[in-house]
Design an enzyme around this catalytic site. Structure first.
Site, PDB file in Angstrom:
ATOM      1  N   ARG A  87       8.557   4.684   1.245  1.00 25.49           N
ATOM      2  CA  ARG A  87       9.363   5.204   2.358  1.00 25.49           C
ATOM      3  C   ARG A  87       9.944   6.587   2.063  1.00 25.49           C
ATOM      4  NH1 ARG A  87      10.658  -0.651   3.069  1.00 25.49           N
ATOM      5  NH2 ARG A  87      10.007  -1.196   5.187  1.00 25.49           N
ATOM      6  N   GLY A  93       5.161   3.737  -9.094  1.00 25.45           N
ATOM      7  CA  GLY A  93       5.830   2.439  -9.254  1.00 25.45           C
ATOM      8  C   GLY A  93       4.804   1.319  -9.180  1.00 25.45           C
ATOM      9  N   HIS A  94       3.949   1.385  -8.138  1.00 29.99           N
ATOM     10  CA  HIS A  94       2.873   0.397  -8.020  1.00 29.99           C
ATOM     11  C   HIS A  94       1.915   0.509  -9.209  1.00 29.99           C
ATOM     12  CE1 HIS A  94       3.855   1.221  -3.626  1.00 29.99           C
ATOM     13  NE2 HIS A  94       4.074  -0.076  -3.713  1.00 29.99           N
ATOM     14  N   GLN A 113      14.146  -9.454  -4.265  1.00 36.91           N
ATOM     15  CA  GLN A 113      12.832 -10.061  -4.039  1.00 36.91           C
ATOM     16  C   GLN A 113      12.379 -10.829  -5.291  1.00 36.91           C
ATOM     17  OE1 GLN A 113       9.490  -8.201  -1.690  1.00 36.91           O
ATOM     18  NE2 GLN A 113       8.890  -7.545  -3.730  1.00 36.91           N
ATOM     19  N   HIS A 172       2.152   4.385  -5.182  1.00 32.03           N
ATOM     20  CA  HIS A 172       2.726   5.459  -5.994  1.00 32.03           C
ATOM     21  C   HIS A 172       2.820   4.990  -7.436  1.00 32.03           C
ATOM     22  CE1 HIS A 172       6.294   3.012  -5.674  1.00 32.03           C
ATOM     23  NE2 HIS A 172       6.327   3.149  -4.355  1.00 32.03           N
ATOM     24  N   ASP A 221      12.915  -3.912  -6.159  1.00 36.20           N
ATOM     25  CA  ASP A 221      13.287  -4.935  -5.178  1.00 36.20           C
ATOM     26  C   ASP A 221      13.806  -6.149  -5.948  1.00 36.20           C
ATOM     27  OD1 ASP A 221      12.020  -3.789  -2.501  1.00 36.20           O
ATOM     28  OD2 ASP A 221      10.624  -3.421  -4.123  1.00 36.20           O
ATOM     29  N   GLY A 268       0.797  -1.220   0.000  1.00 33.98           N
ATOM     30  CA  GLY A 268       0.000   0.000   0.000  1.00 33.98           C
ATOM     31  C   GLY A 268       0.828   1.269   0.000  1.00 33.98           C
ATOM     32  N   TYR A 269       0.152   2.389   0.301  1.00 35.07           N
ATOM     33  CA  TYR A 269       0.720   3.732   0.160  1.00 35.07           C
ATOM     34  C   TYR A 269       1.259   3.845  -1.263  1.00 35.07           C
ATOM     35  CZ  TYR A 269       1.774   8.220   2.106  1.00 35.07           C
ATOM     36  OH  TYR A 269       1.740   9.569   2.379  1.00 35.07           O
ATOM     37  N   SER A 326       9.451   5.159  -3.805  1.00 29.82           N
ATOM     38  CA  SER A 326       9.296   4.225  -2.692  1.00 29.82           C
ATOM     39  C   SER A 326       8.291   4.814  -1.715  1.00 29.82           C
ATOM     40  CB  SER A 326      10.639   4.040  -1.979  1.00 29.82           C
ATOM     41  OG  SER A 326      10.434   3.446  -0.708  1.00 29.82           O
TER      42      SER A 326
HETATM   43  P1  AMP Z   1       5.862  -2.561  -1.698  1.00 30.70           P
HETATM   44  O1  AMP Z   1       4.511  -1.949  -1.536  1.00 30.70           O
HETATM   45  O2  AMP Z   1       6.990  -1.643  -1.370  1.00 30.70           O
HETATM   46  O3  AMP Z   1       5.977  -3.919  -1.041  1.00 30.70           O
HETATM   47  O4  AMP Z   1       6.033  -2.839  -3.255  1.00 30.70           O
HETATM   48  C1  AMP Z   1       5.094  -3.597  -3.953  1.00 30.70           C
HETATM   49  C2  AMP Z   1       5.611  -3.871  -5.333  1.00 30.70           C
HETATM   50  O5  AMP Z   1       5.829  -2.633  -6.000  1.00 30.70           O
HETATM   51  C3  AMP Z   1       6.947  -4.619  -5.343  1.00 30.70           C
HETATM   52  O6  AMP Z   1       6.946  -5.571  -6.399  1.00 30.70           O
HETATM   53  C4  AMP Z   1       7.934  -3.508  -5.594  1.00 30.70           C
HETATM   54  O7  AMP Z   1       9.126  -3.942  -6.205  1.00 30.70           O
HETATM   55  C5  AMP Z   1       7.142  -2.619  -6.529  1.00 30.70           C
HETATM   56  N1  AMP Z   1       7.707  -1.272  -6.530  1.00 30.70           N
HETATM   57  C6  AMP Z   1       7.948  -0.475  -5.465  1.00 30.70           C
HETATM   58  N2  AMP Z   1       8.547   0.671  -5.859  1.00 30.70           N
HETATM   59  C7  AMP Z   1       8.702   0.582  -7.204  1.00 30.70           C
HETATM   60  C8  AMP Z   1       9.276   1.426  -8.205  1.00 30.70           C
HETATM   61  N3  AMP Z   1       9.819   2.610  -7.903  1.00 30.70           N
HETATM   62  N4  AMP Z   1       9.257   0.992  -9.479  1.00 30.70           N
HETATM   63  C9  AMP Z   1       8.734  -0.212  -9.815  1.00 30.70           C
HETATM   64  N5  AMP Z   1       8.178  -1.045  -8.928  1.00 30.70           N
HETATM   65  C10 AMP Z   1       8.164  -0.664  -7.638  1.00 30.70           C
END
Ligand code: AMP
Length: 293
Positions: A192, A42-43, A158, A40, A155, A37-38, A190
């Site tokens: 964060r 990227g998601h 991951q 952006h 990631d 969640g939260y 991110s």
């Molecule tokens: P998270 O919510 O941080 O666990 O991320 C969820 C998914 O979004 C994971 O597969 C991350 O790798 C992907 N993600 C997070 N930040 C980015 C980004 N800047 N660009 C592409 N994918 C992202």
């Protein structure tokens, strides 16, 4: 957009959509984007990619078992209303929003552990982190039953760990790695990043700048080894007084094995990842770049 908060509602939502599509002559396929969640851009890029499938599912779950005791679980940013808005804009069909009690109703006695690939980088700095990730992702795969699951290369470890789990345990799905989405100035998006104060935010740019500088470095110094590159990147990053390096590593990807010590990096026979984890104040940022991809 269907919002499912229980496992049975989640399964029912996908089953209903599948049946509707079959009745309409469509062969259904499920694309899945697991997140904390939260959300952006990227998601959002993953949610849009998942539209390759006829049904797209997003999960939002801040998974407590992937956080260490002194990490940011309690302050991890959350905004369900905004997340749902973005999911809707991206055309997500089903959002799975379980609570901790739904995902972990009783004392859990099973943990999925991928060895070796999860040992270095974030696995070394965050003991137990990848056990938490693989355990929750395996559960989510069993709940959502996706055909394709989309993960960000932000990631990268991951992605390597989950691909290994999928191969080892014969999960019947395809992992789709998606490119890192960045701010205009280069900072990798991110959840964060909201923790950063203005000064930290400015100095954090050194991560993407250091990664960007690699091409020119290798061109000017073709004899650089992996260890040389690590040294140069460490020097670049530590020019920023707020940066405290957790790791700077150059490894083979996706095996995450070390590079041959004396070999010039440009002669590498495999893809190489340059991976960074750096603290700015209380915030730990990661970034990476694949070379010879
Ligand atoms: P998270 O919510 O941080 O666990 O991320 C969820 C998914 O979004 C994971 O597969 C991350 O790798 C992907 N993600 C997070 N930040 C980015 C980004 N800047 N660009 C592409 N994918 C992202």
């Amino acid at each position: 957009m269907i919002i499912a908060r229980t496992i049975s509602d989640m399964r029912a939502a996908v089953n209903t959509l599948k049946q509707q599509q079959i009745a309409a002559g469509i062969v259904p396929s499920v694309g899945f984007v697991p997140t904390m969640g939260y959300l952006h851009e990227g998601h959002a890029s993953l949610m849009r990619a998942a539209k390759d499938c006829s049904i797209s599912v997003l999960s939002i779950f801040v998974n407590p078992i992937q956080f260490g005791p002194n990490e940011d679980l309690d302050r991890y940013p959350r905004d369900e209303a905004r997340d749902l808005q973005l999911a809707e804009q991206c055309g997500v069909d089903v959002v799975f929003l379980p609570t901790v009690d739904i995902m972990y109703p009783s004392a859990r006695k099973t943990t999925i552990q991928v060895t070796d690939v999860s040992a270095r980088l974030c696995g070394a700095s965050r003991p137990g982190h990848f056990d938490g990730v693989t355990t929750v992702v395996a559960k989510l795969f069993n709940i959502v039953k996706p055909d394709r699951a989309y993960f960000g290369m932000k990631d990268a470890q991951q992605v390597a760990v989950i691909q290994q789990m999928v191969d080892d345990l014969n999960f019947d799905l395809t992992i789709v790695p998606c490119p890192i989405v960045r701010e205009q100035d280069g900072l990798a998006l991110s959840s964060r990043n909201v923790y950063l104060c203005a000064e930290e935010r400015e100095q954090a740019l050194v991560l993407s700048q250091a990664l960007q500088s690699i091409d020119a470095l290798l061109e000017q110094h073709p004899s650089l080894t992996a260890a040389d590159l690590v040294t140069v990147l460490q020097e670049t990053i530590t020019t920023k007084p707020l940066a405290k390096i957790d790791y700077v590593e150059v490894l083979q990807f996706p095996s995450l094995q070390p590079q041959l010590t004396n070999e010039p990096l440009v002669q590498s026979q495999t893809q190489v990842i340059v991976a960074l984890a750096v603290h700015f104040g209380r915030t730990r940022l990661i970034d990476n770049r694949l070379l010879f991809a």
